[in-house]
Design an enzyme around this catalytic site. Structure first.
Site, PDB file in Angstrom:
ATOM      1  NE  ARG A  62      -4.456  -1.192   1.915  1.00  0.00           N
ATOM      2  CZ  ARG A  62      -5.558  -0.913   2.601  1.00  0.00           C
ATOM      3  NH1 ARG A  62      -5.520  -0.036   3.595  1.00  0.00           N
ATOM      4  NH2 ARG A  62      -6.697  -1.500   2.299  1.00  0.00           N
ATOM      5  CG  ASP A 124      -3.049   3.084  -7.938  1.00  0.00           C
ATOM      6  OD1 ASP A 124      -2.304   3.507  -7.035  1.00  0.00           O
ATOM      7  OD2 ASP A 124      -2.633   2.617  -9.009  1.00  0.00           O
ATOM      8  CE  LYS A 136       1.198  22.483  -8.062  1.00  0.00           C
ATOM      9  NZ  LYS A 136       0.900  22.588  -6.617  1.00  0.00           N
ATOM     10  CG  HIS A 279     -37.821  10.358 -37.294  1.00  0.00           C
ATOM     11  ND1 HIS A 279     -36.531  10.644 -37.685  1.00  0.00           N
ATOM     12  CD2 HIS A 279     -38.509  10.153 -38.440  1.00  0.00           C
ATOM     13  CE1 HIS A 279     -36.448  10.629 -39.013  1.00  0.00           C
ATOM     14  NE2 HIS A 279     -37.647  10.325 -39.487  1.00  0.00           N
ATOM     15  CG  ASN A 421     -50.585  15.883 -25.514  1.00  0.00           C
ATOM     16  OD1 ASN A 421     -50.382  15.742 -24.329  1.00  0.00           O
ATOM     17  ND2 ASN A 421     -50.960  17.052 -26.051  1.00  0.00           N
TER      18      ASN A 421
END
Length: 517
Positions: A62, A124, A136, A279, A421
Site C-alpha cells: 500500500r 490505487d 501539475k 425518429h 401527447n
C-alpha cells in the site's frame, strides 16, 4: 546527471519497447513491484523504488512510492532556485518522465459478485498521486497514463525531445484519467451504499466509445461515450456501417419499448415481441408466437413508416424472422442474439447494422436518465417500473371484457414510450395506429385513429395523460373504439366517463401518468 524515468504500470502493454527507447536516450529507469520485475526479466537495468528512497515497501504494497524522494523529484520546478537548493540539500534527483496507469478498479467492479474488500483493495493511492504531481509540473515533466500515448512520445524523444505542447496535452489526459478514476470509485460506492444522490454532485466516468460522423445533422459534431460492458457499451455489432448519433437515439427508444415485454435468451420472455421505431417513436409494435411472428406483425402494423426504421426484438432472431427483416430497408436490428441462419440471411444486407445486446449489459447500465439543459444537466429515474394492473380502476358503467383488458394492458405498455401527447390504438397484441407529439391530445387521437382506419373498429385506445375534455372519447367512439385506458386525474374526468357511459364504452384509469418529452 542523467535524466530519470519512473515507470509503475498496471497495464504492461508496450512497457518494454518504451523502456528500451528511454534507455537509448540516456534515461535511468526507476520502478517498483511487478513493473520492476517485468523490466528486469527482459534484462533491462532498473533501480527499484525501495532502493531509491531507502524505505522498503510496507503494508503489503500500500505504501511504496509515497516518499519525498519520489514526489520531490517530480514536483520540483527546475527554474526555481529554492527548489533546486532543496533537492541538493536532500540529495534528491529529479524525475523527468512518469509512466503510470492505475489499478483496474472499473474492471474489478464490473464483476457483480466482487466483494467490498476486493474492490476497496483495488483503489490505487500512490498511482494517482504521482500522476497528479507530474501533470501539475508538466512544464518540466512528461506524464504518460496510457499505452496509446507511447508511440507519439517515443517519436518525440527520437526527434529532439518532448516539447511543451505535447507535455500539456499529456497533462490534460492525466487529469482526465484521474478524474474518471475517482468518478468510477465514487459511483461504485454510491451504488453499493444505495445512495439516492440527492444533494450530491453528479459524477460520471464515461470513456469515449466512438467519434461519430456527425450528430443529428451533418453540421453538428458528435461523439459517443459509454461504460465498457454496460448498456450499449456492452453491445456487439455483428455487421453493418458504423452507428450514427440518430441510430443510437432510436435504438434506445426501441429497446426501452420492447423490454416492456421482457428481454433475453432461452428462459427469458414468456412471449416474443418486436418494435419498429422511427425518429424515437414506435410505429409498429407486436407480440407473437415466436420472433418471426412478432417481427412480421410489427412490420405489418405500419409498413410505410417502418421503411428505414430501427427494429428491436426481445428474443433471439431466427431464420424466419430474418427473412421478414430482409424484405425491407432498415437501419438497425438489435436483439439478445441471432441464430446462424439469421446471420447468414442478413449478411447479404451489408449496410444493415446488427447488434447483439446481452441482458447482462442492460443489467450493468446506470438506471438514471440524464438530459442536458443550457449550463446544466437534469437527472431522473428511468420510467421503467412495471405497471400493476391490480391498482387500475374501471370507472365506466360497462366492464371491459377479458379480451379488452388484455388489449388495454398491451396498449398501456406501449403508450408510455410514445412522445407526449401520446395516443395508441391497438388490438390482439398489435399496434394499429399511433399519434405522437401533438400539441393537443385530440390531435394525437386523430392521427392514431386515421392510421388505424378500418382496423380501429373493435380496438382499444390508450392515452399517456388524462383527457381534459370528452372530445377524444367521442372521436374514439365514432371510429368504433370499444375501450379506453388513461391515467385519470382531470377536473373534467366526469365528462369523459359520462361520454363513455352514453356511448357504451368501457374506461379504465391507472392513476399513473407517462409523459415522455
Amino acid at each position: 546527471m542523467a535524466a530519470t524515468a519512473l515507470l509503475s504500470v498496471s497495464n504492461k502493454q508496450g512497457l518494454v519497447p518504451l523502456a528500451q527507447a528511454l534507455l537509448r536516450q540516456g534515461y535511468q529507469l526507476l520502478s517498483s513491484g511487478g513493473t520492476a520485475a517485468a523490466l528486469a526479466a527482459e534484462g533491462l537495468p532498473v533501480t527499484k523504488v525501495a532502493d531509491h528512497t531507502g524505505a522498503p515497501e510496507i503494508l503489503g504494497g500500500r505504501v511504496k512510492t509515497l516518499h519525498p524522494r519520489v514526489h520531490g523529484g517530480i514536483l520540483a520546478r527546475r527554474s526555481d532556485a529554492a527548489h533546486r537548493a532543496d533537492l541538493e540539500a536532500q540529495a534528491i534527483p529529479t524525475i523527468d518522465v512518469v509512466v503510470v496507469n492505475l489499478y483496474p478498479f472499473e474492471a474489478t467492479v464490473a464483476d457483480p459478485n466482487v466483494s467490498w474488500d476486493q474492490a476497496i483493495e483495488t483503489i490505487d493511492i500512490g498511482g494517482p498521486a504521482m500522476v497528479r504531481a507530474a501533470a501539475k509540473n508538466h512544464a518540466d515533466v512528461a506524464v504518460l497514463t496510457s499505452p496509446d500515448q507511447y508511440e507519439a512520445f517515443m517519436a518525440a524523444l527520437e526527434s529532439g525531445g518532448v516539447d511543451a505542447s505535447l507535455r500539456q496535452q499529456l497533462a490534460l489526459a492525466a487529469f482526465r484519467h484521474t478524474a474518471a478514476y475517482d468518478a468510477a470509485i465514487s459511483g461504485w460506492l454510491a451504488s453499493r451504499l444505495e445512495a439516492s444522490g440527492d444533494g450530491a454532485p453528479l459524477t460520471l466516468s464515461l470513456p469515449l466509445q466512438q467519434t461519430l460522423r456527425y450528430g443529428e445533422n451533418p453540421h453538428q459534431h458528435a461523439s459517443w461515450h459509454a461504460t465498457a460492458g454496460a448498456g450499449w457499451g456492452g453491445a456487439q455489432q455483428l455487421q453493418g456501417k458504423e452507428l450514427s448519433y440518430n441510430n443510437l437515439i432510436d435504438l434506445e427508444a426501441a429497446l426501452a419499448t420492447v423490454r416492456e415485454f421482457g428481454y433475453g435468451g432461452p428462459g427469458g420472455p414468456d412471449q416474443a415481441a418486436a418494435v419498429v421505431v422511427k425518429h424515437t417513436n414506435p410505429c409498429g409494435v407486436a407480440t407473437g408466437a415466436d420472433s418471426a411472428d412478432a417481427v412480421l406483425r410489427a412490420l405489418d402494423a405500419d409498413r410505410v413508416s417502418a421503411f428505414g426504421g430501427i427494429v428491436a426484438v426481445n428474443t433471439p432472431v431466427d431464420g424466419d424472422a430474418a427473412e421478414h427483416l430482409a424484405g425491407l430497408f432498415l437501419e438497425c436490428v438489435v436483439a439478445p442474439g441471432f441464430a446462424p441462419a439469421a446471420r447468414e440471411r442478413l449478411a447479404a444486407k451489408a449496410n444493415l447494422r446488427l447488434l447483439e445486446l446481452p441482458v447482462e449489459a442492460i443489467d450493468r447500465a446506470d438506471r438514471r436518465q440524464l438530459r442536458t439543459v443550457l449550463g446544466g444537466v437534469l437527472v431522473q429515474d428511468a420510467d421503467d417500473q412495471r405497471s400493476d394492473a391490480s391498482t387500475w380502476e374501471v370507472v365506466s358503467q360497462r366492464q371491459p371484457s377479458a379480451e379488452e383488458l388484455e388489449d388495454l394492458a398491451f396498449a398501456w405498455r406501449l403508450v408510455r414510450h410514445v412522445r407526449s401527447n401520446a395516443i395508441v390504438v391497438a388490438r390482439s397484441g398489435q399496434s394499429l395506429g399511433i399519434g405522437a407529439g401533438q400539441m393537443n391530445r385530440v390531435g394525437s387521437a386523430r392521427l392514431a385513429l386515421e392510421a388505424a382506419a378500418d382496423r380501429a373498429a373493435g380496438s382499444v385506445l390508450a392515452s399517456d395523460g388524462f383527457f381534459p375534455f370528452d372530445d377524444t372519447v367521442r372521436l374514439a367512439a365514432s371510429h368504433g373504439i370499444r375501450a379506453l385506458i388513461q391515467p385519470g386525474g382531470s377536473v373534467r374526468d366526469a365528462d369523459s366517463i359520462a361520454a363513455c357511459d352514453e356511448l357504451g364504452l368501457a374506461m379504465v384509469t391507472t392513476g399513473r401518468r407517462h409523459f415522455l418529452h
